[in-house]
Scaffold this motif. Structure first.
Motif, short mmCIF file in Angstrom:
data_model
loop_
_atom_site.label_atom_id
_atom_site.label_comp_id
_atom_site.label_asym_id
_atom_site.label_seq_id
_atom_site.Cartn_x
_atom_site.Cartn_y
_atom_site.Cartn_z
N CYS A 164 -12.33 32.10 74.29
CA CYS A 164 -13.55 31.63 74.95
C CYS A 164 -13.96 30.30 74.35
O CYS A 164 -13.87 30.11 73.14
CB CYS A 164 -14.67 32.65 74.78
SG CYS A 164 -14.26 34.32 75.32
N TRP A 165 -14.44 29.39 75.20
CA TRP A 165 -14.97 28.13 74.71
C TRP A 165 -15.94 27.56 75.74
O TRP A 165 -15.96 27.97 76.90
CB TRP A 165 -13.85 27.14 74.42
CG TRP A 165 -13.15 26.60 75.63
CD1 TRP A 165 -13.41 25.46 76.32
CD2 TRP A 165 -12.03 27.21 76.30
NE1 TRP A 165 -12.55 25.31 77.37
CE2 TRP A 165 -11.69 26.36 77.37
CE3 TRP A 165 -11.29 28.38 76.07
CZ2 TRP A 165 -10.64 26.66 78.23
CZ3 TRP A 165 -10.26 28.66 76.95
CH2 TRP A 165 -9.94 27.81 78.01
N VAL A 166 -16.77 26.64 75.25
CA VAL A 166 -17.82 26.03 76.07
C VAL A 166 -17.44 24.59 76.36
O VAL A 166 -16.99 23.87 75.47
CB VAL A 166 -19.19 26.08 75.35
CG1 VAL A 166 -20.28 25.42 76.20
CG2 VAL A 166 -19.57 27.51 75.04
N GLU A 167 -17.63 24.19 77.61
CA GLU A 167 -17.42 22.80 78.01
C GLU A 167 -18.72 22.26 78.58
O GLU A 167 -19.34 22.90 79.43
CB GLU A 167 -16.30 22.69 79.05
CG GLU A 167 -14.91 22.84 78.48
CD GLU A 167 -13.83 22.51 79.49
OE1 GLU A 167 -14.20 22.15 80.63
OE2 GLU A 167 -12.65 22.63 79.16
N VAL A 176 -23.38 23.25 82.18
CA VAL A 176 -22.49 23.74 81.14
C VAL A 176 -21.62 24.83 81.75
O VAL A 176 -22.04 25.55 82.65
CB VAL A 176 -23.28 24.29 79.93
CG1 VAL A 176 -24.13 25.47 80.33
CG2 VAL A 176 -22.35 24.66 78.79
N SER A 177 -20.37 24.93 81.30
CA SER A 177 -19.45 25.93 81.83
C SER A 177 -18.80 26.69 80.68
O SER A 177 -18.45 26.10 79.65
CB SER A 177 -18.36 25.29 82.70
OG SER A 177 -17.63 24.32 81.96
N LEU A 178 -18.65 27.99 80.85
CA LEU A 178 -18.00 28.86 79.88
C LEU A 178 -16.60 29.17 80.38
O LEU A 178 -16.43 29.68 81.49
CB LEU A 178 -18.82 30.15 79.69
CG LEU A 178 -20.32 29.99 79.47
CD1 LEU A 178 -20.98 31.34 79.26
CD2 LEU A 178 -20.60 29.07 78.29
N HIS A 179 -15.60 28.88 79.57
CA HIS A 179 -14.21 29.06 79.99
C HIS A 179 -13.56 30.19 79.20
O HIS A 179 -13.89 30.44 78.05
CB HIS A 179 -13.42 27.77 79.78
CG HIS A 179 -13.75 26.70 80.77
ND1 HIS A 179 -13.03 26.50 81.93
CD2 HIS A 179 -14.75 25.78 80.80
CE1 HIS A 179 -13.55 25.49 82.61
NE2 HIS A 179 -14.60 25.04 81.94
N TYR A 180 -12.61 30.84 79.86
CA TYR A 180 -11.84 31.93 79.25
C TYR A 180 -10.37 31.67 79.53
O TYR A 180 -9.99 31.12 80.57
CB TYR A 180 -12.26 33.28 79.83
CG TYR A 180 -13.76 33.51 79.75
CD1 TYR A 180 -14.35 34.00 78.60
CD2 TYR A 180 -14.57 33.22 80.84
CE1 TYR A 180 -15.72 34.19 78.53
CE2 TYR A 180 -15.94 33.40 80.78
CZ TYR A 180 -16.51 33.89 79.63
OH TYR A 180 -17.85 34.07 79.55
N SER A 181 -9.52 32.09 78.60
CA SER A 181 -8.09 31.82 78.73
C SER A 181 -7.44 32.64 79.84
O SER A 181 -6.27 32.46 80.12
CB SER A 181 -7.39 32.12 77.40
OG SER A 181 -7.60 33.48 77.03
#
Length: 321
Positions: A164-167, A176-181
């Motif tokens: 998980c990481w924030v862009e 803001v967007s939260l990304h997942y692998s």
């Protein structure tokens, strides 16, 4: 008009004696009914296991007393293409076990029972892998009986732990967007304090689940007026400092220039030394004066007071005057 239904008399029979005799002959010719070899496994037809788990594929059989031939057991991986042969994996014949096929597929494969001839021909796989997935067929043969049983094995991979990481900017009011692998994205167009917190992404299947978490903050943007005022004050202070430095440099340069000019003026005001008047040799003049004094002394021997003319050295002329 009525019709009477006749019932057979006691002396009559529905079957004649010749028919009964024929039926008895056919029954005797068939002999006793045999059950033959039977696979009696009652396990599920489809097994779903996680990768790395141990598998047991049941194959319980019961031979008929008249099955007197040699016991032969075969486990094969059924080919999905009907035009191709099935892949033989393990077999039991002559009280011996044999492995067949690719070693990568047969690694960890064995009969579940130490002696498959005792009615348990189940297959055991110590650690299933994706290569073990497919339809397995158990074939038990003991002449003249033979029977088969099929079980499908589905190997499921446990989900990997997602990342998980924030862009984007976590400031309030910014997107803001939260990304997942796992190709998942949660987009927040207008971030606010209410949306701040811990977010969890969970990936699950039939054999397990994994998750990751991230902490989304809501950072309040700084006061723009304060930032602008601080920037302006800083710029003005920097300009003042630069001006002071320039003034000091100019002042120092002017002072040096003034001192230099002053020293030049002092040198110009100093009088140049006058030329010496033509005279006789100083040594000769001294001798003449000495001679006159001597003569005077001779002419006035009795005088008790003698007058002398004081001589003075003038530095401007460089001699005694």
């Amino acid at each position: 008009m009525s019709r009477d239904i006749k019932r057979p008399t006691s002396g009559q029979s529905w079957c004649s004696w010749p028919s009964l005799a024929l039926l008895m002959v056919v029954t005797l010719s068939l002999g006793p009914v045999t059950l033959a070899m039977r696979v009696t496994s009652s396990g599920p037809q489809t097994l779903q296991l996680a990768q790395g788990e141990q598998a047991r594929v049941d194959c319980i059989y019961t031979p008929d007393p008249e099955d007197i031939g040699e016991l032969d057991i075969e486990w094969s991986l059924v080919s999905p293409d009907t035009t191709k042969k099935d892949q033989l994996i393990i077999s039991y014949s002559g009280r011996s076990k044999y492995l067949h096929g690719d070693p990568a597929l047969t690694e960890g494969v064995d009969f579940a029972a130490s002696d498959p001839s005792q009615g348990d021909a189940s297959l055991s796989i110590s650690s299933v892998d994706a290569a073990h997935a497919g339809t397995y067929q158990c074939k038990v043969k003991k002449s003249p009986g033979v029977d088969m049983h099929k079980v499908s094995l589905v190997v499921l991979e446990r989900p990997s732990t997602p990342k998980c990481w924030v862009e984007g900017d976590e400031a309030v009011g910014q997107p803001v967007s939260l990304h997942y692998s796992v190709l998942g994205e949660l987009l927040i167009n207008n971030h606010s304090v209410v949306l701040a917190g811990i977010y969890s992404c969970e990936v699950a299947n039939a054999v397990g689940k994994e998750r990751c978490r991230l902490n989304l903050q809501a950072i309040k943007p700084p006061n723009r007026a304060g930032v602008i005022a601080g920037t302006v004050c800083g710029c003005l202070l920097l300009i003042i400092i630069i001006l002071i430095i320039i003034w000091l440099l100019v002042f120092r340069w002017e002072r040096k220039r003034y001192e230099k000019e002053l020293s030049n003026e002092i040198r110009e005001d100093a009088p140049s030394p006058e030329s010496r008047p033509a005279s006789c040799n100083p040594s000769l003049q001294s001798k003449v004066a000495y001679s006159q004094l001597s003569q005077t002394h001779k002419h006035h021997p009795s005088s008790t007071s003698t007058s002398y003319t004081a001589t003075k050295y003038d530095s401007r002329y460089g001699y005694v005057v």
